[in-house]
Structures are given as structure tokens and as C-alpha cells.
Design a protein around this motif. Structure first.
Motif, PDB file in Angstrom:
ATOM      1  N   GLN A 216     -80.422 -68.271 -66.794  1.00 19.91           N
ATOM      2  CA  GLN A 216     -79.073 -68.786 -67.025  1.00 19.91           C
ATOM      3  C   GLN A 216     -78.099 -67.642 -67.308  1.00 19.91           C
ATOM      4  OE1 GLN A 216     -78.858 -71.876 -69.976  1.00 19.91           O
ATOM      5  NE2 GLN A 216     -76.627 -71.783 -70.108  1.00 19.91           N
ATOM      6  N   ALA A 217     -78.521 -66.674 -68.115  1.00 18.92           N
ATOM      7  CA  ALA A 217     -77.657 -65.532 -68.422  1.00 18.92           C
ATOM      8  C   ALA A 217     -77.340 -64.740 -67.160  1.00 18.92           C
ATOM      9  CB  ALA A 217     -78.336 -64.632 -69.452  1.00 18.92           C
ATOM     10  N   HIS A 218     -78.317 -64.634 -66.288  1.00 23.33           N
ATOM     11  CA  HIS A 218     -78.102 -63.932 -65.019  1.00 23.33           C
ATOM     12  C   HIS A 218     -77.135 -64.702 -64.117  1.00 23.33           C
ATOM     13  CE1 HIS A 218     -78.781 -61.746 -61.356  1.00 23.33           C
ATOM     14  NE2 HIS A 218     -79.412 -62.753 -60.769  1.00 23.33           N
ATOM     15  N   GLU A 219     -77.304 -66.029 -64.055  1.00 24.40           N
ATOM     16  CA  GLU A 219     -76.466 -66.854 -63.183  1.00 24.40           C
ATOM     17  C   GLU A 219     -75.023 -66.892 -63.656  1.00 24.40           C
ATOM     18  OE1 GLU A 219     -77.061 -68.740 -60.334  1.00 24.40           O
ATOM     19  OE2 GLU A 219     -78.884 -67.544 -60.206  1.00 24.40           O
ATOM     20  N   GLU A 220     -74.822 -66.816 -64.969  1.00 22.20           N
ATOM     21  CA  GLU A 220     -73.465 -66.908 -65.503  1.00 22.20           C
ATOM     22  C   GLU A 220     -72.612 -65.711 -65.114  1.00 22.20           C
ATOM     23  OE1 GLU A 220     -73.935 -67.444 -69.663  1.00 22.20           O
ATOM     24  OE2 GLU A 220     -74.364 -69.601 -69.526  1.00 22.20           O
ATOM     25  N   ASP A 221     -73.239 -64.590 -64.855  1.00 28.60           N
ATOM     26  CA  ASP A 221     -72.461 -63.399 -64.488  1.00 28.60           C
ATOM     27  C   ASP A 221     -73.299 -62.519 -63.573  1.00 28.60           C
ATOM     28  OD1 ASP A 221     -70.670 -61.396 -64.259  1.00 28.60           O
ATOM     29  OD2 ASP A 221     -70.624 -60.837 -66.372  1.00 28.60           O
ATOM     30  N   ILE A 228     -80.837 -57.486 -68.907  1.00 30.36           N
ATOM     31  CA  ILE A 228     -81.140 -58.614 -69.787  1.00 30.36           C
ATOM     32  C   ILE A 228     -82.525 -58.345 -70.365  1.00 30.36           C
ATOM     33  CG2 ILE A 228     -81.568 -61.096 -69.922  1.00 30.36           C
ATOM     34  CD1 ILE A 228     -79.701 -61.424 -67.505  1.00 30.36           C
ATOM     35  N   LEU A 229     -82.618 -58.212 -71.665  1.00 27.86           N
ATOM     36  CA  LEU A 229     -83.876 -57.869 -72.334  1.00 27.86           C
ATOM     37  C   LEU A 229     -84.440 -59.101 -73.028  1.00 27.86           C
ATOM     38  CD1 LEU A 229     -85.997 -55.842 -73.318  1.00 27.86           C
ATOM     39  CD2 LEU A 229     -84.391 -55.144 -75.118  1.00 27.86           C
ATOM     40  N   VAL A 230     -85.643 -59.513 -72.627  1.00 22.08           N
ATOM     41  CA  VAL A 230     -86.294 -60.711 -73.157  1.00 22.08           C
ATOM     42  C   VAL A 230     -87.465 -60.289 -74.041  1.00 22.08           C
ATOM     43  CG1 VAL A 230     -87.421 -62.889 -72.576  1.00 22.08           C
ATOM     44  CG2 VAL A 230     -85.687 -61.933 -71.037  1.00 22.08           C
ATOM     45  N   PHE A 231     -87.507 -60.780 -75.272  1.00 20.63           N
ATOM     46  CA  PHE A 231     -88.589 -60.436 -76.193  1.00 20.63           C
ATOM     47  C   PHE A 231     -89.591 -61.572 -76.303  1.00 20.63           C
ATOM     48  CE2 PHE A 231     -85.478 -57.331 -77.834  1.00 20.63           C
ATOM     49  CZ  PHE A 231     -86.298 -56.212 -77.909  1.00 20.63           C
ATOM     50  N   LEU A 232     -90.870 -61.262 -76.017  1.00 23.91           N
ATOM     51  CA  LEU A 232     -91.983 -62.198 -76.154  1.00 23.91           C
ATOM     52  C   LEU A 232     -93.110 -61.518 -76.928  1.00 23.91           C
ATOM     53  CD1 LEU A 232     -91.887 -63.735 -72.561  1.00 23.91           C
ATOM     54  CD2 LEU A 232     -91.399 -64.950 -74.696  1.00 23.91           C
ATOM     55  N   SER A 277     -79.435 -48.440 -63.959  1.00 24.09           N
ATOM     56  CA  SER A 277     -79.415 -48.838 -62.560  1.00 24.09           C
ATOM     57  C   SER A 277     -78.121 -49.583 -62.272  1.00 24.09           C
ATOM     58  CB  SER A 277     -80.620 -49.729 -62.243  1.00 24.09           C
ATOM     59  OG  SER A 277     -80.522 -50.280 -60.951  1.00 24.09           O
ATOM     60  N   SER A 278     -77.671 -49.472 -61.035  1.00 21.12           N
ATOM     61  CA  SER A 278     -76.481 -50.220 -60.630  1.00 21.12           C
ATOM     62  C   SER A 278     -76.803 -51.694 -60.394  1.00 21.12           C
ATOM     63  CB  SER A 278     -75.887 -49.607 -59.351  1.00 21.12           C
ATOM     64  OG  SER A 278     -76.850 -49.621 -58.312  1.00 21.12           O
ATOM     65  N   ARG A 279     -78.093 -52.015 -60.239  1.00 21.65           N
ATOM     66  CA  ARG A 279     -78.518 -53.399 -60.026  1.00 21.65           C
ATOM     67  C   ARG A 279     -78.782 -54.080 -61.371  1.00 21.65           C
ATOM     68  NH1 ARG A 279     -81.080 -55.137 -55.311  1.00 21.65           N
ATOM     69  NH2 ARG A 279     -82.734 -56.106 -56.555  1.00 21.65           N
ATOM     70  N   ARG A 280     -78.617 -55.386 -61.386  1.00 22.57           N
ATOM     71  CA  ARG A 280     -78.974 -56.169 -62.564  1.00 22.57           C
ATOM     72  C   ARG A 280     -80.491 -56.110 -62.753  1.00 22.57           C
ATOM     73  NH1 ARG A 280     -77.309 -60.677 -65.234  1.00 22.57           N
ATOM     74  NH2 ARG A 280     -75.620 -59.355 -65.931  1.00 22.57           N
ATOM     75  N   ARG A 281     -80.903 -55.866 -63.976  1.00 25.97           N
ATOM     76  CA  ARG A 281     -82.325 -55.820 -64.306  1.00 25.97           C
ATOM     77  C   ARG A 281     -82.632 -56.843 -65.382  1.00 25.97           C
ATOM     78  NH1 ARG A 281     -83.783 -50.549 -66.634  1.00 25.97           N
ATOM     79  NH2 ARG A 281     -81.818 -50.842 -67.701  1.00 25.97           N
ATOM     80  N   ILE A 282     -83.816 -57.431 -65.298  1.00 22.59           N
ATOM     81  CA  ILE A 282     -84.327 -58.292 -66.370  1.00 22.59           C
ATOM     82  C   ILE A 282     -85.624 -57.664 -66.847  1.00 22.59           C
ATOM     83  CG2 ILE A 282     -85.122 -60.584 -67.034  1.00 22.59           C
ATOM     84  CD1 ILE A 282     -83.444 -61.773 -64.826  1.00 22.59           C
ATOM     85  N   VAL A 298     -78.707 -52.213 -72.085  1.00 24.59           N
ATOM     86  CA  VAL A 298     -78.971 -53.615 -72.437  1.00 24.59           C
ATOM     87  C   VAL A 298     -77.652 -54.307 -72.774  1.00 24.59           C
ATOM     88  CG1 VAL A 298     -80.160 -55.185 -74.008  1.00 24.59           C
ATOM     89  CG2 VAL A 298     -81.269 -53.063 -73.296  1.00 24.59           C
ATOM     90  N   ARG A 299     -77.358 -55.389 -72.076  1.00 21.56           N
ATOM     91  CA  ARG A 299     -76.133 -56.157 -72.329  1.00 21.56           C
ATOM     92  C   ARG A 299     -76.437 -57.493 -73.007  1.00 21.56           C
ATOM     93  NH1 ARG A 299     -72.463 -54.209 -68.351  1.00 21.56           N
ATOM     94  NH2 ARG A 299     -73.020 -52.039 -67.963  1.00 21.56           N
ATOM     95  N   VAL A 300     -77.614 -58.059 -72.689  1.00 21.24           N
ATOM     96  CA  VAL A 300     -77.984 -59.373 -73.217  1.00 21.24           C
ATOM     97  C   VAL A 300     -79.422 -59.308 -73.731  1.00 21.24           C
ATOM     98  CG1 VAL A 300     -78.319 -61.827 -72.689  1.00 21.24           C
ATOM     99  CG2 VAL A 300     -76.466 -60.558 -71.581  1.00 21.24           C
ATOM    100  N   VAL A 301     -79.653 -59.884 -74.903  1.00 17.43           N
ATOM    101  CA  VAL A 301     -81.001 -60.001 -75.467  1.00 17.43           C
ATOM    102  C   VAL A 301     -81.359 -61.474 -75.594  1.00 17.43           C
ATOM    103  CG1 VAL A 301     -82.364 -59.735 -77.590  1.00 17.43           C
ATOM    104  CG2 VAL A 301     -81.067 -57.800 -76.693  1.00 17.43           C
ATOM    105  N   ILE A 302     -82.563 -61.831 -75.141  1.00 17.59           N
ATOM    106  CA  ILE A 302     -83.114 -63.168 -75.335  1.00 17.59           C
ATOM    107  C   ILE A 302     -84.287 -63.020 -76.289  1.00 17.59           C
ATOM    108  CG2 ILE A 302     -84.070 -65.221 -74.233  1.00 17.59           C
ATOM    109  CD1 ILE A 302     -81.336 -64.510 -73.115  1.00 17.59           C
ATOM    110  N   ASP A 303     -84.211 -63.630 -77.462  1.00 18.14           N
ATOM    111  CA  ASP A 303     -85.254 -63.479 -78.487  1.00 18.14           C
ATOM    112  C   ASP A 303     -85.971 -64.807 -78.702  1.00 18.14           C
ATOM    113  OD1 ASP A 303     -86.857 -62.841 -80.621  1.00 18.14           O
ATOM    114  OD2 ASP A 303     -85.217 -62.670 -82.076  1.00 18.14           O
TER     115      ASP A 303
END
Length: 644
Positions: A216-221, A228-232, A277-282, A298-303
Motif C-alpha cells: 500500500q505504501a508503494h502504491e500510494e506514491d 520502504i523498510l519492513v521489520f519482521l 538507488s534511483s529505483r524504489r526498494r522494499i 529509508v523513507r517509510v518504515v513498516i513495524d
């Protein structure tokens, strides 16, 4: 970030001046402040690495040590790691005593070095990096360095210590003495981070929730770059989340680069995470990305709000891996990662604000108060600490943990009834490049005549990864090939031997693994760990006047050696069709990828190497083989009272 722009640069002179006057300097700074890469360099510039001395920076993980050494070498303009900047980890030593001025080492390597050089004479400054993690090795190292400092001061040869933390820690700050410690606060590059909590609990499937939130964060922008950094909590969840994201991103018109980051990830993934990178990364990561791995832009963190910790289970009388709530301190560190890109960031927490305040603990206890201590107690005995109860820890362990450690060391024949290190066995176990149980197993294999098979088993155990792939794409044909060609019904350990040898002999090893749903990364990692283990075992064999040997088809020999090392991990299959541990009478399942869980009839008795987690997060036995209870009695009758 260039050296000049690193926030720690503003504190260079302050730190060097403090080190002239104090025994210890505690440097507190967030990820990206330059602690890991610039501190050792400042110490060299300040004259603390005059030959033949050098500065050693202790890192909590091998992959991070390698990455830090490479970055420091690049920053200094060195052609390679191994000259002015060296690396030291189990099985990977690239440094020269006369030329290396900065040695980046794992804390485990430095602790083993203390066995041969109790005064750490080659080092002028010890840097304990990422000390906010408060691992067992870090606390043990701080305690040993404090003891060494006292002795070297008496000899007129001072040793300094620098402790690098991401957060304040009162126990660490006061450990070396308030009068003898300077504290430097480094302000990292931090921008505003907007933190958003869930309106309602997301349920138990937090992996899917994290994947949905990242998508969703990727789709919004989509046009926005950055990461986008996701923590698991663990590698299994990271892999599962990457698979889910890969499926949904494939159908989009603006794909993103997916990176999985965890302690066992290959170097390419760690390097890719650190490069802008110039590309969006997750980037889907474990807690290693909070501070140890500097994920770029890192622009967005998902925790997801969870992390994985080793915890001593009193009922099981053993350390188990637990998926638990992250602490508030951890959550704040994760959120801060979104504020290091040079512009405002966002953090989406997949739990409510009330849960943050009332369920998440303020911080977790350090590992010294919740982990098994057998290896640590053995280390202390080996470096000459006669009364380990008086050893000075930053956070002293409980009596329960100490007693459990001594009980097992006694059964492993590492110490005697008086608590003294046995000779030669205790000293041998302490010098081994593996844990005391695995080391005892390897020593027993010399007598049993199965040392070549035991080495293959130990190599796979050292990877701390599963042999087989766990993703949802595994086909029945792959399972059938694995069963028919690789499985040995004696159990996982004999299966590891067959798998590793077939991998070596295959002309196309990657294809061979793929066709049988085996993880080629596990087998490659096992191969890399073998020389170090083989070198140690060969030295032990030479001392005993024997040679490394193969037992051929004699599976009894390997199982006997396993019982000698892992007797404390045994269970019996009962009339209720469940396994129960022998010592604690605790119900325990088998890991779903275990040979005995998937193929053949469950044996009456099994021995296993450690506790893991199944897909539901329950504790299960990992690395399991059938065993003879009479062998358990012969190897450790004083430890077990077999029931029934």
C-alpha cells in the motif's frame, strides 16, 4: 555519507581527548552517525595504533564485521582487507600482526583470542560496537576487558575501551566506573518522522499484514524513490513476506526491488541494502537493520512489532527461541530509521498506540539474564577466572542460569566436581570454534570412528539455517526426489551428511539443490565453515594419536557421538503419540522439516540439537535423530533419570 559529513566528526577531538584521561568512553549515537566506520579511524589518527599495537573493533555478527571492514578499508583507500585494515572471524582471518592497524573482528573471535592472550597484549583499544544489543558475548567481553584493564594498569601498560551504543544504557554507562568513564552523545542526521499506529489489532498473521502495508505504501506514491523498510522477527518471516510482495508487485506497472536482510543473508543482499538507488526498494529485514546494517535512503518504515530472542525456559531447562513483542526502545529505533534520508519520513506500526504503551515492555533484559550460560562459564574458566560467581558483569546473571550451566558442563566433562576446568577435555572444548555441545560431539566422534561424518554435521549446524526450502512453491516432485535420494531414516544428521556429500559431488550443485528443494545457501555456508572446524579437530586427533576417519555405513557410531554431545536434548515418544523431553518431561514437537516428522515411523527415543519454532511460533525440536537410551545412560547417566 562521506567522512566529513558524518555526525560523529564533530565529536572527534572530544572523544580522543576523553580517551587520554579516562579508561572508557561510551559513545551514544543513532544508526548512520558514523560510529562503526569512523571511530576506529579516529583512534588510529590519535596515536592509539602505533606498531606493534592495533585497535580492534568487536562486532556482534560475522556478516557485519566483514561489511564494516570493507567500508573502513574503502574509506582509507586500501586495496583490500588484510593489510592496514584486517578482518577476523571464525574461518576467515585476513590480517597481519605487523601491518594491520585496525582489526574488525567478531566478538566471539576476540573472546577466543583471550584464551591464548589473556592480557590482549596486541591491542591498545577495544571497541565494543552495537553494544545496545547486549548480547551474551558483548557482556562477557566487557567484563573480561574490565578485568584485563585492571591488570594492565598495574603493569603500566594501559588498555582503553570504547563502547558504542545506539541508546542510553545505565548499566553500561556505570560499569567501568563513573569516575573512569566519559560519555559522548552524537546527534545523528534525523528528520521528522510521522508515526502512525493501527486503529485496531491486525491479528496473528502479521507477515501478511506487513506485506499489505508495504504494498500500500508503494502504491500510494509509486514515483517516489527511496526505500520502504519492513521489520519482521526472523529470517523465515522475511522470506515469506518477500514471496508475498513478489507476487503482488509482479502485476503492477511500477515494480520495486525486493531485498531480504537478516543475519544469514548473503553479502550481496547486505551490500544492496546499503547502496542508494534511483529505483524504489522494499527491504524486508529483521532487527539487524535497526542499527547494524545501514539501509540507505529509508523513507517509510513498516513495524510489525515483534522480534526474536533466545530465552531460558526453566520448564525445559534449556534456551528456546521465542518470538516476542518488540520493546518500546526497539520500536523507537525502528521508527528513527525513517528519519535518516534527508527528508521527513513515515513509520506505520501494525499495532495500536495503546498496545505500544501497555503491552510492549520499555526494554528487554540483556542476554546475560535470559540465556544459557554454559559456553560463557566455560570461557571464564578457560581464561583463569577461578570464582565465576564473583565475575563482574554489566548485568549479573541469575543463580538459576549459572547452576544450569555448571550442571551441563559437569556432564560434558568440561569441569570436575570442584568446578575446575578439566584437562585436556575442558581446555579443548573452550578452544573449539563452536559451542561446547558440538565440540563434545566432535571429540566423541574421534573415539567412535566417525569424525568425517561428524564434521559434515557440525558444518550444517554452524549455518543455523534449515537444509530445505520452506516457501510455498515447493512441488511434490521435489519432495519425492529429496526423500528417495537424500533422506536417511536414522534422522536429520545422517541426512545432512548425504546432502552435503551429494552437493560436493554434483557437477551442477545449484540445479541439484533446486530439483530437491534444498537451500543451496545452507550447503555453501556449511562448506565455508568446514576448514576452521576441521583444523581444530585435526589438532585434537593429532594429540590423541588418531586420524580423522569415516564410519561408512555404520550409523550407530554417529548416533553414539551425538548422544555424547547433545544428551541434554533428548525426548521419548509416548503412548499419547507425543514426544516429551526426558529431563523436564515437557511436550515437544518436531520441526516440520525434520526427517522423523515427515518420513517413516517416529522412533521411541530421539536426540536433538536445539529448539526452534514451527509455522505457528511453537517451540519444536530441530536437528533430530533416533538414539539408543542405553547410550544416553552410558554418556550422561548422572544428568538423566530415564523414566519408564
Amino acid at each position: 555519507m562521506s567522512r566529513r559529513r558524518c555526525p560523529i566528526a564533530a565529536h572527534r577531538d572530544e572523544i580522543l581527548y576523553a580517551l587520554e584521561d579516562k579508561d572508557a568512553v561510551v559513545v551514544i549515537g543513532a544508526a548512520g552517525s558514523g560510529k562503526s566506520t569512523q571511530l576506529p579511524r579516529y583512534l588510529v589518527e590519535g596515536g592509539w595504533a602505533a606498531p606493534p599495537r592495533c585497535v580492534v573493533s568487536a562486532q556482534p555478527r560475522r556478516a557485519i564485521a566483514s561489511d564494516v571492514a570493507t567500508r573502513i578499508a574503502d574509506d582509507l583507500g586500501c586495496d583490500r582487507v588484510g593489510d592496514a585494515v584486517g578482518l577476523a572471524a571464525a574461518g576467515d582471518e585476513r590480517w597481519d600482526a605487523s601491518r594491520t592497524r585496525i582489526l574488525v573482528a567478531t566478538d566471539g573471535w576476540l573472546l577466543r583470542t583471550a584464551l591464548l592472550d589473556p592480557l590482549l597484549k596486541h591491542f591498545s583499544v577495544v571497541v565494543v560496537d552495537e553494544a545496545h544489543e547486549r548480547t551474551l558475548n558483548q557482556d562477557l567481553l566487557m567484563g573480561l576487558v574490565k578485568k584485563v584493564q585492571k591488570r594492565r594498569k598495574e603493569l603500566g601498560d594501559p588498555l582503553r575501551v570504547v563502547i558504542a551504543l545506539a541508546d542510553r544504557d545505565n548499566d553500561v554507562e556505570k560499569f567501568f566506573g563513573r569516575q573512569n568513564t566519559a560519555i559522548a552523545h552524537v546527534d545523528g542526521r534525523r528528520d521528522v518522522v510521522d508515526v502512525f499506529h493501527s486503529d485496531a489489532p491486525r491479528g496473528s498473521d502479521y507477515v501478511s499484514a506487513a506485506a499489505d502495508a508495504a504494498h500500500q505504501a508503494h502504491e500510494e506514491d509509486k514515483q517516489r524513490g527511496g526505500c520502504i523498510l519492513v521489520f519482521l522477527p526472523g529470517a523465515r518471516e522475511v522470506d515469506e513476506c518477500c514471496q508475498l510482495l513478489k507476487a503482488v508487485l509482479r502485476d503492477g506497472n511500477k515494480p520495486a526491488d525486493l531485498i531480504g536482510v537478516y543475519a544469514g543473508a548473503d553479502k550481496r543482499a547486505l551490500k544492496q541494502a546499503a547502496m542508494p538507488s534511483s529505483r524504489r526498494r522494499i527491504c524486508v529485514a529483521t532487527s539487524i537493520a535497526e542499527t547494524s546494517v545501514a539501509v540507505a535512503d529509508v523513507r517509510v518504515v513498516i513495524d510489525a512489532g515483534f522480534e526474536r530472542l533466545p530465552v531460558f525456559d526453566e520448564n525445559a531447562n534449556a534456551e528456546v527461541v521465542a518470538t516476542t513483542y518488540a520493546s518500546q526502545q526497539t520500536a523507537d529505533r525502528r521508527a528513527a530509521r525513517a528519519g535518516s534520508s534527508g527528508e521527513a519520513g513515515k513509520c506505520y506500526r501494525l499495532y495500536t498506540e495503546e498496545a505500544f504503551r501497555t503491552i510492549l515492555p520499555a526494554k528487554h533484559e540483556p542476554a546475560s539474564r535470559r540465556s544459557e550460560l554454559a559456553a560463557a562459564m566455560l570461557q571464564l574458566k578457560a581464561v583463569g577466572v577461578s570464582n565465576v560467581l564473583d565475575f563482574d558483569w554489566p548485568s549479573p546473571p541469575t543463580e538459576l542460569l549459572i547452576c544450569a550451566a555448571f550442571e551441563e558442563l559437569l556432564a560434558l566433562r568440561a569441569i570436575d566436581d570442584q568446578g575446575e576446568l578439566t584437562k585436556p577435555d575442558g581446555a579443548r572444548l573452550a578452544l573449539a570454534p563452536c559451542g561446547p555441545r558440538t565440540a563434545r560431539f566432535l571429540l566423541a566422534s574421534l573415539e567412535a570412528g566417525c569424525s568425517e561424518e561428524a564434521l559434515d554435521v557440525a558444518c550444517v549446524l554452524a549455518t543455523k539455517r534449515t537444509l530445505r526450502r520452506t516457501d510455498r512453491r515447493v512441488k511434490e516432485e521435489q519432495k519425492r526426489l529429496f526423500r528417495d535420494e537424500i533422506v536417511d531414516l536414522d534422522g536429520d544428521h545422517a541426512t545432512y551428511v548425504k546432502a552435503l556429500r551429494a552437493f560436493r559431488e554434483s557437477p551442477h550443485p545449484e540445479q541439484f539443490c533446486s530439483e530437491r528443494a534444498m537451500d543451496s545457501g545452507t550447503l555453501r555456508s556449511a562448506e565455508r565453515s568446514k576448514p576452521n572446524l576441521e583444523r581444530w579437530l585435526s589438532e585434537m586427533a593429532k594429540e590423541d594419536g588418531v586420524v580423522l576417519a569415516s564410519c561408512g555405513e555404520d550409523g550407530d557410531s554417529l548416533r553414539k557421538a551425538l548422544c555424547a554431545g547433545f544428551f541434554a536434548r533428548a525426548a521419548r515418544f509416548g503412548a499419547d503419540a507425543t514426544f516429551r523431553t526426558l529431563r523436564a518431561d515437557r511436550e515437544i514437537g518436531l520441526h516440520p522439516l525434520s526427517v522423523h516428522a515427515e518420513f517413516g515411523t517416529p522412533p521411541e527415543y530421539v536426540v536433538f540439537c536445539d529448539f526452534g519454532l514451527d509455522a505457528d511460533g511453537a517451540s519444536v525440536a530441530r536437528h533430530v535423530s533416533r538414539c539408543d537410551p542405553r547410550v544416553l545412560i552410558a554418556e550422561a547417566g548422572e544428568y538423566y533419570e530415564l523414566r519408564g
